[in-house]
Design a protein around this motif. Structure first.
Motif, short mmCIF file in Angstrom:
data_model
loop_
_atom_site.label_atom_id
_atom_site.label_comp_id
_atom_site.label_asym_id
_atom_site.label_seq_id
_atom_site.Cartn_x
_atom_site.Cartn_y
_atom_site.Cartn_z
N ALA A 299 0.82 -1.22 0.00
CA ALA A 299 0.00 0.00 0.00
C ALA A 299 0.85 1.27 0.00
O ALA A 299 0.34 2.36 0.19
CB ALA A 299 -0.93 0.01 1.21
N VAL A 300 2.16 1.13 -0.23
CA VAL A 300 3.04 2.30 -0.09
C VAL A 300 2.72 3.40 -1.09
O VAL A 300 2.82 4.59 -0.76
CB VAL A 300 4.53 1.88 -0.23
N ASP A 301 2.31 3.06 -2.30
CA ASP A 301 2.03 4.09 -3.29
C ASP A 301 0.84 4.95 -2.90
O ASP A 301 0.92 6.18 -2.90
CB ASP A 301 1.84 3.48 -4.68
N GLN B 134 12.37 4.79 -11.76
CA GLN B 134 13.34 5.49 -12.59
C GLN B 134 14.38 4.52 -13.18
O GLN B 134 15.53 4.47 -12.76
CB GLN B 134 14.02 6.58 -11.78
N PHE B 135 13.96 3.77 -14.16
CA PHE B 135 14.86 2.88 -14.89
C PHE B 135 14.69 3.08 -16.39
O PHE B 135 13.62 3.43 -16.85
CB PHE B 135 14.56 1.42 -14.56
N ASP B 136 15.75 2.85 -17.12
CA ASP B 136 15.68 2.94 -18.58
C ASP B 136 16.55 1.83 -19.16
O ASP B 136 17.59 1.50 -18.60
CB ASP B 136 16.14 4.31 -19.07
N THR C 158 7.60 5.24 -18.15
CA THR C 158 7.02 4.34 -19.15
C THR C 158 8.01 3.26 -19.57
O THR C 158 7.61 2.21 -20.01
CB THR C 158 6.58 5.14 -20.40
N THR C 159 9.31 3.53 -19.45
CA THR C 159 10.31 2.53 -19.82
C THR C 159 10.81 1.77 -18.61
O THR C 159 11.67 0.92 -18.72
CB THR C 159 11.51 3.21 -20.51
N GLY C 160 10.27 2.09 -17.46
CA GLY C 160 10.76 1.48 -16.22
C GLY C 160 10.64 -0.02 -16.19
O GLY C 160 11.58 -0.73 -15.85
N GLN D 239 6.57 -5.28 -12.88
CA GLN D 239 5.56 -4.23 -12.93
C GLN D 239 5.23 -3.71 -11.53
O GLN D 239 5.06 -2.50 -11.33
CB GLN D 239 4.31 -4.75 -13.64
N TRP D 240 5.16 -4.63 -10.57
CA TRP D 240 4.85 -4.20 -9.20
C TRP D 240 5.99 -3.37 -8.63
O TRP D 240 5.76 -2.33 -8.02
CB TRP D 240 4.62 -5.43 -8.31
N TYR D 241 7.22 -3.81 -8.85
CA TYR D 241 8.38 -3.10 -8.31
C TYR D 241 8.48 -1.69 -8.87
O TYR D 241 8.73 -0.72 -8.14
CB TYR D 241 9.65 -3.89 -8.61
N ILE D 242 8.27 -1.56 -10.16
CA ILE D 242 8.35 -0.26 -10.82
C ILE D 242 7.28 0.69 -10.27
O ILE D 242 7.53 1.85 -9.99
CB ILE D 242 8.20 -0.40 -12.34
N SER D 243 6.05 0.20 -10.12
CA SER D 243 4.95 1.07 -9.71
C SER D 243 4.93 1.36 -8.22
O SER D 243 4.37 2.37 -7.79
CB SER D 243 3.60 0.45 -10.13
#
Length: 271
Positions: A58-60, A211-213, A247-249, A202-206
């Motif tokens: 629930a951090v986001d 901030q990954f590319d 979007t590229t994360g 997907q979970w980790y990024i969101s």
């Protein structure tokens, strides 16, 4: 028989270059801020009731609901450190360094244990810092880091409250490890059970670091035969650099996970 060669996704938080490399630790991708993605052999060892922390799911939403302002004390101390070592200063790391004190001085913010509180606090730091574009400005970095620190009590209490509906159990964790999935582990605790590497990415990024590319992926292959037995040695070398686009994360983390699957040694015997 397929043996997956290990790949470590060595990632510093935010604005530090990332490198993928082969390691002796199997089925593990090291992420930022004391987190990793665990799958396959050894994954189920994480699936104990004491090592499951549902709060970070629930951090986001909790981070967005907290609106404290950075304190002058934190800002002054942060800027002193940032201006002294600007090249190595990191928003998430500075905030995370405050988690132990913040949790201790605030009665663990409602969390069951000190480790639970620190893990939730570190998630708050990572999410908040990654939502702000990377900057070389100490004013910007410290404003973001100290805002995340001030929001610790609010965010952790919110995460603890929302975690009462979490359905992660040792059984579901073990089942995922035994199948095609795995777990995201932060600070030694399972914070997410994934159905697949893509799901974990997907979970980790969101939730923790957007901030990954994608950089580059190089795959090489050699083969050797002895008698009727041939071995195909495939290795993956991946490197990446951080970028501001969310979007590229997912791409970069999934590329790392793809490397983990590609980097394998296949042994085949002729019929």
């Amino acid at each position: 028989m397929l043996r997956t060669l290990p790949l470590v996704f060595a990632a510093s938080t935010l604005a530090v270059a990332l490198t993928f490399s082969v390691s002796s630790r199997a089925d593990t991708i090291e992420l930022s801020n004391s987190c990793s993605y665990e799958s396959g052999a050894g994954c189920s060892a994480n699936c104990t009731s004491g090592s499951i922390n549902c709060s970070v799911e629930a951090v986001d939403s909790c981070a967005k609901s907290c609106t404290e302002k950075p304190s002058e004390t934190c800002t002054t101390a942060c800027q002193k450190e940032c201006t002294t070592t600007p090249a190595s200063f990191n928003c998430t790391s500075y905030c995370s360094d405050q988690c132990d004190t913040e949790c201790t001085s605030n009665g663990e913010c409602g969390a069951a244990t000190h480790t639970d509180c620190v893990t939730a606090c570190q998630g708050q730091c990572s999410y908040t810092c990654s939502e702000t574009p990377a900057s070389t400005s100490c004013d910007t970095n410290c404003d973001t880091s100290c805002t995340a620190t001030e929001d610790t009590v609010c965010s952790v209490k919110c995460q603890v409250k929302d975690s009462t509906t979490c359905d992660i159990t040792p059984a579901t964790c073990t089942a995922s490890c035994s199948g095609t999935g795995g777990v995201v582990v932060c600070n030694g605790q399972v914070v997410y059970v994934a159905s697949s590497a893509e799901d974990a990415g997907q979970w980790y990024i969101s939730h923790l670091d957007g901030q990954f590319d994608i950089g580059k992926l190089t795959v090489t292959s050699t083969a050797s035969c002895t008698g009727n037995t041939c071995t195909d040695h495939t290795t993956a070398s991946c490197s990446a650099s951080p970028g501001p686009s969310r979007t590229t994360g997912t791409g970069i983390l999934l590329a790392a996970m793809a490397c983990l699957g590609v980097a394998a040694t296949r042994r085949r015997k002729s019929a």
